[in-house]
Design a protein around this motif. Structure first.
Motif, mmCIF file in Angstrom:
data_model
loop_
_atom_site.group_PDB
_atom_site.id
_atom_site.type_symbol
_atom_site.label_atom_id
_atom_site.label_comp_id
_atom_site.label_asym_id
_atom_site.label_seq_id
_atom_site.Cartn_x
_atom_site.Cartn_y
_atom_site.Cartn_z
ATOM 1 N N ILE A 7 10.506 2.747 0.646
ATOM 2 C CA ILE A 7 9.501 2.670 1.715
ATOM 3 C C ILE A 7 8.644 1.427 1.512
ATOM 4 O O ILE A 7 8.337 0.704 2.469
ATOM 5 C CB ILE A 7 8.631 3.948 1.740
ATOM 6 C CG1 ILE A 7 9.483 5.157 2.133
ATOM 7 C CG2 ILE A 7 7.471 3.800 2.714
ATOM 8 C CD1 ILE A 7 8.780 6.496 1.989
ATOM 9 N N MET A 15 6.298 -6.490 7.340
ATOM 10 C CA MET A 15 5.134 -7.371 7.320
ATOM 11 C C MET A 15 5.546 -8.842 7.249
ATOM 12 O O MET A 15 4.983 -9.687 7.938
ATOM 13 C CB MET A 15 4.235 -7.037 6.123
ATOM 14 C CG MET A 15 3.477 -5.716 6.270
ATOM 15 S SD MET A 15 2.308 -5.710 7.630
ATOM 16 C CE MET A 15 3.202 -4.803 8.864
ATOM 17 N N TYR B 302 -0.239 -5.182 13.379
ATOM 18 C CA TYR B 302 0.178 -4.299 12.281
ATOM 19 C C TYR B 302 -0.224 -4.753 10.885
ATOM 20 O O TYR B 302 -0.613 -3.919 10.058
ATOM 21 C CB TYR B 302 1.678 -3.958 12.393
ATOM 22 C CG TYR B 302 1.881 -2.761 13.300
ATOM 23 C CD1 TYR B 302 2.233 -2.923 14.634
ATOM 24 C CD2 TYR B 302 1.621 -1.476 12.836
ATOM 25 C CE1 TYR B 302 2.341 -1.823 15.481
ATOM 26 C CE2 TYR B 302 1.729 -0.372 13.676
ATOM 27 C CZ TYR B 302 2.091 -0.561 14.991
ATOM 28 O OH TYR B 302 2.184 0.525 15.831
ATOM 29 N N PRO B 303 -0.189 -6.044 10.556
ATOM 30 C CA PRO B 303 -0.683 -6.418 9.221
ATOM 31 C C PRO B 303 -2.153 -6.039 9.027
ATOM 32 O O PRO B 303 -2.544 -5.580 7.951
ATOM 33 C CB PRO B 303 -0.482 -7.942 9.191
ATOM 34 C CG PRO B 303 0.641 -8.181 10.146
ATOM 35 C CD PRO B 303 0.452 -7.188 11.243
ATOM 36 N N TYR B 306 -2.308 -2.163 8.692
ATOM 37 C CA TYR B 306 -1.788 -1.719 7.393
ATOM 38 C C TYR B 306 -2.853 -1.895 6.301
ATOM 39 O O TYR B 306 -3.115 -0.988 5.511
ATOM 40 C CB TYR B 306 -0.561 -2.554 6.999
ATOM 41 C CG TYR B 306 0.801 -2.028 7.418
ATOM 42 C CD1 TYR B 306 1.040 -1.420 8.647
ATOM 43 C CD2 TYR B 306 1.887 -2.196 6.561
ATOM 44 C CE1 TYR B 306 2.312 -0.990 9.000
ATOM 45 C CE2 TYR B 306 3.173 -1.775 6.907
ATOM 46 C CZ TYR B 306 3.383 -1.178 8.134
ATOM 47 O OH TYR B 306 4.653 -0.764 8.486
ATOM 48 N N GLU B 331 6.233 10.095 6.002
ATOM 49 C CA GLU B 331 6.780 8.784 5.667
ATOM 50 C C GLU B 331 6.025 7.622 6.312
ATOM 51 O O GLU B 331 5.808 6.587 5.678
ATOM 52 C CB GLU B 331 8.263 8.728 6.066
ATOM 53 C CG GLU B 331 8.939 7.447 5.577
ATOM 54 C CD GLU B 331 10.434 7.445 5.799
ATOM 55 O OE1 GLU B 331 11.084 8.488 5.589
ATOM 56 O OE2 GLU B 331 10.945 6.380 6.193
ATOM 57 N N LEU B 334 2.801 6.933 4.536
ATOM 58 C CA LEU B 334 3.112 6.331 3.231
ATOM 59 C C LEU B 334 3.506 4.866 3.398
ATOM 60 O O LEU B 334 3.089 3.991 2.625
ATOM 61 C CB LEU B 334 4.243 7.116 2.582
ATOM 62 C CG LEU B 334 4.444 6.966 1.087
ATOM 63 C CD1 LEU B 334 3.163 7.219 0.306
ATOM 64 C CD2 LEU B 334 5.530 7.932 0.615
ATOM 65 N N ARG B 335 4.292 4.576 4.445
ATOM 66 C CA ARG B 335 4.724 3.195 4.707
ATOM 67 C C ARG B 335 3.523 2.291 4.892
ATOM 68 O O ARG B 335 3.460 1.178 4.349
ATOM 69 C CB ARG B 335 5.622 3.136 5.942
ATOM 70 C CG ARG B 335 6.107 1.723 6.291
ATOM 71 C CD ARG B 335 7.039 1.701 7.484
ATOM 72 N NE ARG B 335 8.286 2.369 7.164
ATOM 73 C CZ ARG B 335 8.687 3.530 7.672
ATOM 74 N NH1 ARG B 335 7.949 4.180 8.549
ATOM 75 N NH2 ARG B 335 9.832 4.055 7.306
ATOM 76 N N LEU B 338 1.585 1.895 1.471
ATOM 77 C CA LEU B 338 2.288 1.047 0.509
ATOM 78 C C LEU B 338 2.383 -0.390 1.022
ATOM 79 O O LEU B 338 2.245 -1.356 0.248
ATOM 80 C CB LEU B 338 3.684 1.612 0.218
ATOM 81 C CG LEU B 338 3.701 2.988 -0.469
ATOM 82 C CD1 LEU B 338 5.131 3.504 -0.600
ATOM 83 C CD2 LEU B 338 3.045 2.919 -1.837
ATOM 84 N N GLY B 339 2.618 -0.550 2.324
ATOM 85 C CA GLY B 339 2.681 -1.891 2.911
ATOM 86 C C GLY B 339 1.326 -2.586 2.833
ATOM 87 O O GLY B 339 1.239 -3.773 2.469
ATOM 88 N N GLU B 341 -1.061 -1.904 0.704
ATOM 89 C CA GLU B 341 -1.332 -2.193 -0.708
ATOM 90 C C GLU B 341 -0.591 -3.463 -1.135
ATOM 91 O O GLU B 341 -1.138 -4.330 -1.811
ATOM 92 C CB GLU B 341 -0.864 -1.012 -1.568
ATOM 93 C CG GLU B 341 -1.147 -1.171 -3.048
ATOM 94 C CD GLU B 341 -0.483 -0.074 -3.880
ATOM 95 O OE1 GLU B 341 -1.086 0.340 -4.883
ATOM 96 O OE2 GLU B 341 0.637 0.363 -3.520
#
Lengths: 74, 458
Positions: A7, A15, B302-303, B306, B331, B334-335, B338-339, B341
């Motif tokens: 994931i 990204m 999205y960046p 996130y 999921e 979590l994506r 984690l993305g 981070e």
């Protein structure tokens, strides 16, 4: 590879793709911000009756008036 | 019609208790199939009785007796505020969000907490830990998200008005798919105090209702400054519900860039036709506006989302309340954690986030230039019709694409709303209308005028 790693890699890939697309835009300036001069929060007195009891009700681990954060972890 | 109902409640033709009882009955009968609600306010009838006393004494607020459904990411004192996640499935709010405090001050009755995509991460209404919500207006289709339950509750007749939140389209998307009206206010118009954030620089609390009047009424109540929130503007709140008698014509902008991004040509045809009809009926002029960078909206949005979501979820460590989020979420949540981070690590020197912020700045400028020549911009709400429930979309980019027409307004901080514009294959289609920042008066007036034309035709 663990599910977590999969994931994480998938997220990083998305990204990187998105940011590559942004490379196509000319005139990308490095800094952007909002001028909010004059929009300052003025302090006020607040009252939250029963707040302590409500916080303790939600705490997973507690001891009377204390929320236990880390038990035996150091 | 809500206006008539409010008048009826004031005159005693229908009591608050009757109104709330009616909705509780509707929820009992219908919600097992719709799954719009996660929890119901057990005190709602008691609150209705208090409202009736105030109405009798002539001291009731503007929302007296009305049933208001609230998305499960808004703190309502004593209610389960789960964000539709196992992370918070035992978290009961310890305070009222600013918007809730204002609703209660006007004697609105919170009838229940609605279902949503988990932690407002999604676009379909399928990712809740409490199960997917159905679309009462298009059986078998997704209701949209993330304010899925709020939109479905309105569409199924289970409340008068509803609160949702919108970070990249989460009020407008489900409003369109469910055939109801919805509004995302300008950034800073409504205090975010008490909203569990998805992305703090985009989030706004907004309203959904069967008609624009309901949205306008709720906006009048929840808008305005808050001493708890430095990002809420201290700007006057107009009477959005007042019918303004003036020139009905406005300058309407349409964007080729949005047309080119529309995957389903039928959506373009329907919306273009409706814009032309509206312009003709109101004597308004339409013109093309150039939004040069709007096709990069998803990649800019999205960046930022996130990274801000990663930051905003650090408090869910299971120590003070709830459970550790990474061990108790789905999921997509979590994506994003984690993305976020990953790209906020020192080694990348903020390359993703800073570039996305810079692109955001270009999109802001696009809209500023556009609104110098037009009053509003009209466009479809989503590039495709809602997919079928159960049709698993596993590729995140496909799900993110639903936001292509809605997230630009969040990036630019402007206000945007949706009104029903008809159906394709029996599926509701919403017309999205965008207006400049802090021009909710113009936006709501235009939505109302559009609606009046549609109901006249029907």
């Amino acid at each position: 590879m663990t599910d977590l790693e999969k994931i994480r890699r998938n997220a990083k890939q998305i990204m990187d793709e998105f940011v590559s697309a942004l490379d196509k835009a000319d005139e990308i300036k490095p800094e952007y911000g909002t001028d909010r001069k004059g929009e300052v929060r003025k302090p006020e007195k607040h009252d939250f009756p029963g707040f302590k009891e409500k916080i303790l009700r939600n705490a997973p681990r507690k001891n009377q008036d204390y929320v236990i954060m880390n038990k035996k972890s150091w | 019609m809500l206006r008539e109902k409010i008048a009826g409640i004031r005159k005693g033709k229908i009591s608050a208790v009757e109104n709330i009882s009616g909705f509780l009955k509707a929820i009992k009968e219908k919600d097992k199939d719709v799954n719009a609600f996660i929890s119901i306010n057990e005190k709602s009838l008691e609150e209705a009785e208090s409202a009736d006393k105030k109405i009798k004494n002539g001291k009731a607020g503007r929302l007296a007796g009305l049933a208001i459904a609230v998305k499960s990411n808004l703190n309502v004192d004593g209610m389960l505020v789960s964000c539709a996640s196992h992370t918070l499935d035992n978290y009961y709010a310890t305070y009222d969000a600013d918007a809730i405090r204002k609703i209660k001050a006007e004697d609105g009755i919170i009838i229940g907490m609605t279902n949503m995509d988990e932690f407002a991460c999604g676009s379909s209404g399928e990712s809740s830990a409490y199960g997917a919500t159905a679309n009462p207006s298009a059986p078998g289709r997704i209701p949209g998200g993330t304010s899925s339950g709020s939109a479905a509750a309105i569409a199924a007749g289970m409340c008068d008005i509803a609160l949702g939140s919108d970070t990249g389209g989460s009020i407008r998307n489900p409003a369109s798919h469910c055939g109801v009206a919805g509004i995302k206010p300008s950034y800073g118009r409504v205090s975010r105090f008490g909203l569990i954030d998805s992305a703090m620089s985009f989030d706004q609390i907004g309203a959904l209702a069967n008609e624009t009047y309901g949205c306008a009424l709720l906006m009048e109540v929840i808008s305005g400054k808050s001493s708890y929130d430095a990002t809420a503007y201290d700007a006057p709140v107009p009477k959005y519900t007042e019918k303004v008698k003036n020139d009905r014509s406005i300058r309407i902008g349409v964007s080729r860039e949005f047309e080119n991004l529309c995957t389903d040509a039928r959506l373009n045809r329907l919306i273009s036709g409706k814009i032309a009809e509206f312009a003709s009926r109101t004597g308004s002029a339409t013109s093309n506006v150039k939004l040069k960078y709007v096709d990069l909206s998803i990649q800019a949005y999205y960046p930022i989302q996130y990274v801000e979501f990663f930051s905003g979820t650090r408090k869910f460590d299971g120590k003070k309340y709830g459970k550790k989020i990474e061990e108790n979420c789905g999921e997509e949540v979590l994506r994003r954690i984690l993305g976020g981070e990953e790209i906020s690590k020192a080694e990348y020197r903020g390359a993703h986030y800073r570039k996305a912020l810079a692109a955001k700045g270009l999109i802001v400028t696009d809209f500023e230039k556009a609104f110098k020549t037009v009053d509003v911009i009209m466009l479809p709400t989503t590039p495709v019709l809602p997919h079928k429930l159960g049709e698993k979309i596993t590729e995140p980019r496909t799900m993110y694409a639903y936001d292509a027409f809605t997230c630009p307004a969040n990036l630019a901080g402007i206000c945007a709303g949706v009104v029903n514009a008809g159906r394709i294959d029996g599926i509701p289609v919403g017309m999205q209308i965008m207006a400049p920042s802090l021009r909710e008066d113009l936006l709501l007036r235009t939505m109302s005028e559009f609606e009046a034309g549609e109901s006249h035709q029907n």
